[in-house]
Enzyme design. Structure first.
Site, PDB file in Angstrom:
ATOM      1  CG  ASP A  41       7.174   0.359  -2.014  1.00  0.00           C
ATOM      2  OD1 ASP A  41       7.016   0.397  -2.747  1.00  0.00           O
ATOM      3  OD2 ASP A  41       5.807   0.387  -0.802  1.00  0.00           O
ATOM      4  N   GLY A 124      -8.853   6.287  -4.468  1.00  0.00           N
ATOM      5  CA  GLY A 124      -8.398   5.983  -6.015  1.00  0.00           C
ATOM      6  C   GLY A 124      -7.513   6.966  -6.248  1.00  0.00           C
ATOM      7  CB  SER A 129      -8.902   5.941   0.236  1.00  0.00           C
ATOM      8  OG  SER A 129      -8.231   4.614  -0.385  1.00  0.00           O
ATOM      9  CB  SER A 130      -6.235  -0.207  -0.045  1.00  0.00           C
ATOM     10  OG  SER A 130      -5.908   1.222  -0.652  1.00  0.00           O
ATOM     11  CG  ASP A 174       0.764   3.359   0.025  1.00  0.00           C
ATOM     12  OD1 ASP A 174       1.877   3.866   0.277  1.00  0.00           O
ATOM     13  OD2 ASP A 174       0.224   2.415  -0.533  1.00  0.00           O
ATOM     14  CE1 TYR A 223       3.118  -0.075  -7.479  1.00  0.00           C
ATOM     15  CE2 TYR A 223       2.812  -2.872  -7.083  1.00  0.00           C
ATOM     16  CZ  TYR A 223       2.951  -1.850  -6.071  1.00  0.00           C
ATOM     17  OH  TYR A 223       3.851  -1.269  -5.444  1.00  0.00           O
TER      18      TYR A 223
HETATM   19  C1  GLA Z   1       1.430   1.732  -4.057  1.00  0.00           C
HETATM   20  C2  GLA Z   1       1.837   1.134  -3.217  1.00  0.00           C
HETATM   21  C3  GLA Z   1       3.051   1.496  -2.517  1.00  0.00           C
HETATM   22  C4  GLA Z   1       4.297   1.973  -3.521  1.00  0.00           C
HETATM   23  C5  GLA Z   1       3.816   2.845  -4.061  1.00  0.00           C
HETATM   24  C6  GLA Z   1       4.325   3.770  -5.321  1.00  0.00           C
HETATM   25  O1  GLA Z   1       0.530   3.446  -2.918  1.00  0.00           O
HETATM   26  O2  GLA Z   1       0.949   0.797  -2.607  1.00  0.00           O
HETATM   27  O3  GLA Z   1       3.271   0.566  -1.847  1.00  0.00           O
HETATM   28  O4  GLA Z   1       4.744   0.921  -4.336  1.00  0.00           O
HETATM   29  O5  GLA Z   1       2.270   3.197  -5.341  1.00  0.00           O
HETATM   30  O6  GLA Z   1       5.600   4.700  -4.787  1.00  0.00           O
END
Ligand code: GLA
Length: 390
Positions: A41, A124, A129-130, A174, A223
């Site tokens: 994404d 988590g 969930s967020s 998400d 991340y």
């Molecule tokens: C988390 C992030 C998303 C995406 C995924 C990995 O969920 O919130 O934006 O980058 O990781 O695909």
């Protein structure tokens, strides 16, 4: 669409106890499981998640002033803030404040409200969930303040809340699926143009989520670090984002890179290989869904997991074990980790008539191998954020 009416009754009752009046608006927003398209994404690529029947719910009532007061029933905590003086703090209410802040910055005139909040999206676990909390909050503000629900704009506001207010530089997947999904369908999103399509799931399959029961801290820094590596790779290819590199161009450049000793470190090279091949897999996955072909789709799931394990390096032992156990079951077309990884959930595509048997077998074998309990959910594809109709 069916809702758990017991949960609604409890929510109303809890509101009465806390605020001594009737709530007038119930809203909800779902978590998601990503079927395929992991870490694509923020590289402006493609994703194919599905909203699930685990969600955040808020029962609320407008207030005459500009304050927001919310009780989390699951944590038994109350948070209150003023829309005219939002201040950063810690905890779950940062998601609400972040959304309120971004809505106001974008020009929305907000009204205050009071509400009770509950949810059954495991926290988590990689099921967003967020994002569900952000989109339920946005939906609450839309109803109270009287503005129309523009799903993709709300998704962008949620994403900005998470990155600017909370500090995780996430992509748009998400929030987008939680805001805009359609019940019964997977959600294909082009993360550059933000165009989306609702894609029918193969007919005789179940989507099964497998929670390893592992959680890992420090996900945020890992991340953000992956994101920088991808950006470095995009600069090496001379493109805006890795979305612009095809598998063929990648392979061609790979040969040149070795002959000319052009410099891109091995780590960034591997990260790029994951993203570029994953984008191609998402497009193939969409095609296989249109063809009602779970065998090809399952194969793509397996390839995605291998790539996330070897090249993107975001799995952990528990995820690798549960995926291996799932892939070995005769009813399973394919399985992979889902979400940001480092712990949390995997997702499996399973022959529908054998889904319960599959769930049992994975539970038993995973326990024997890892000593841990898996939580297994057979998921339904649900609707994006909405007002709950009673
Ligand atoms: C988390 C992030 C998303 C995406 C995924 C990995 O969920 O919130 O934006 O980058 O990781 O695909």
């Amino acid at each position: 669409m069916e809702y758990n009416t017991d949960m609604n009754r409890d929510l109303k009752q809890a509101f009465r106890e806390r605020f001594h009046s009737e709530p007038t608006i119930p809203v909800r927003a779902p978590g998601r499981v990503n079927l395929i398209g992991e870490y694509t994404d923020y590289n402006e690529g493609f994703v194919l998640p599905m909203a699930i029947n685990h969600e955040v719910r808020i029962a609320l009532r407008p207030r005459a002033d500009r304050r927001v007061a919310v009780v989390s029933l699951d944590l038994n905590e109350r948070s209150e803030f003023d829309l005219d003086s939002l201040e950063r703090g810690t905890g779950w209410s940062e998601y609400l404040k972040g959304v309120a802040h971004e809505l106001q910055v974008t020009g929305y005139r907000l009204r205050g409200w009071e509400g009770v909040l509950t949810g059954d999206v495991p926290r988590g676990a990689g099921l967003s969930s967020s994002a569900a909390l952000e989109m339920a909050t946005a939906r609450a503000f839309a109803e109270v303040s009287g503005f129309a629900w523009d799903a993709m704009q709300m998704a962008q506001i949620g994403q900005r809340a998470e990155s600017a207010w909370v500090g995780v530089h996430c992509g748009i997947m998400d929030q987008a699926v939680s805001a805009a999904a359609k019940a019964g369908y997977a959600f294909f999103l082009d993360c550059r143009s933000l165009e989306y399509k609702h894609i029918p799931l193969p007919k005789k399959v179940s989507v099964v989520t497998l929670d390893t029961s592992t959680r890992r801290g420090l996900v945020d820094s890992a991340y953000n670090e992956r994101r920088e590596q991808c950006e470095r790779a995009a600069r090496f290819f001379g493109v805006k984002a890795l979305r612009d590199v095809s598998v063929e161009e990648f392979e061609e450049k790979g040969k040149l890179r070795i002959e000319n000793r052009e410099f891109l470190d091995e780590l960034a090279w591997k990260r790029a290989r994951h993203v570029i091949t994953e984008n191609a897999r998402v497009l193939q996955a969409v095609e296989s869904m249109h063809n009602d072909d779970p065998v090809t789709l399952g194969k793509l799931f397996n390839e995605s997991h291998a790539s996330l394990c070897d090249d993107f390096e975001v799995t952990n032992d528990a995820l690798n074990q549960i995926v291996e156990v799932a892939q070995r079951q005769p009813a399973c077309y394919g399985a992979r980790m889902t979400g940001a990884g480092f712990g949390g959930c995997a997702v499996a595509l399973v022959r529908r008539e054998s889904a319960d048997e599959f769930a049992q077998a994975v539970g038993t074998e995973y326990r024997a191998r890892s000593g841990m309990e898996a939580k297994v959910y057979v998921c339904q594809a649900s609707e994006g954020a909405s007002v709950i109709k009673e």
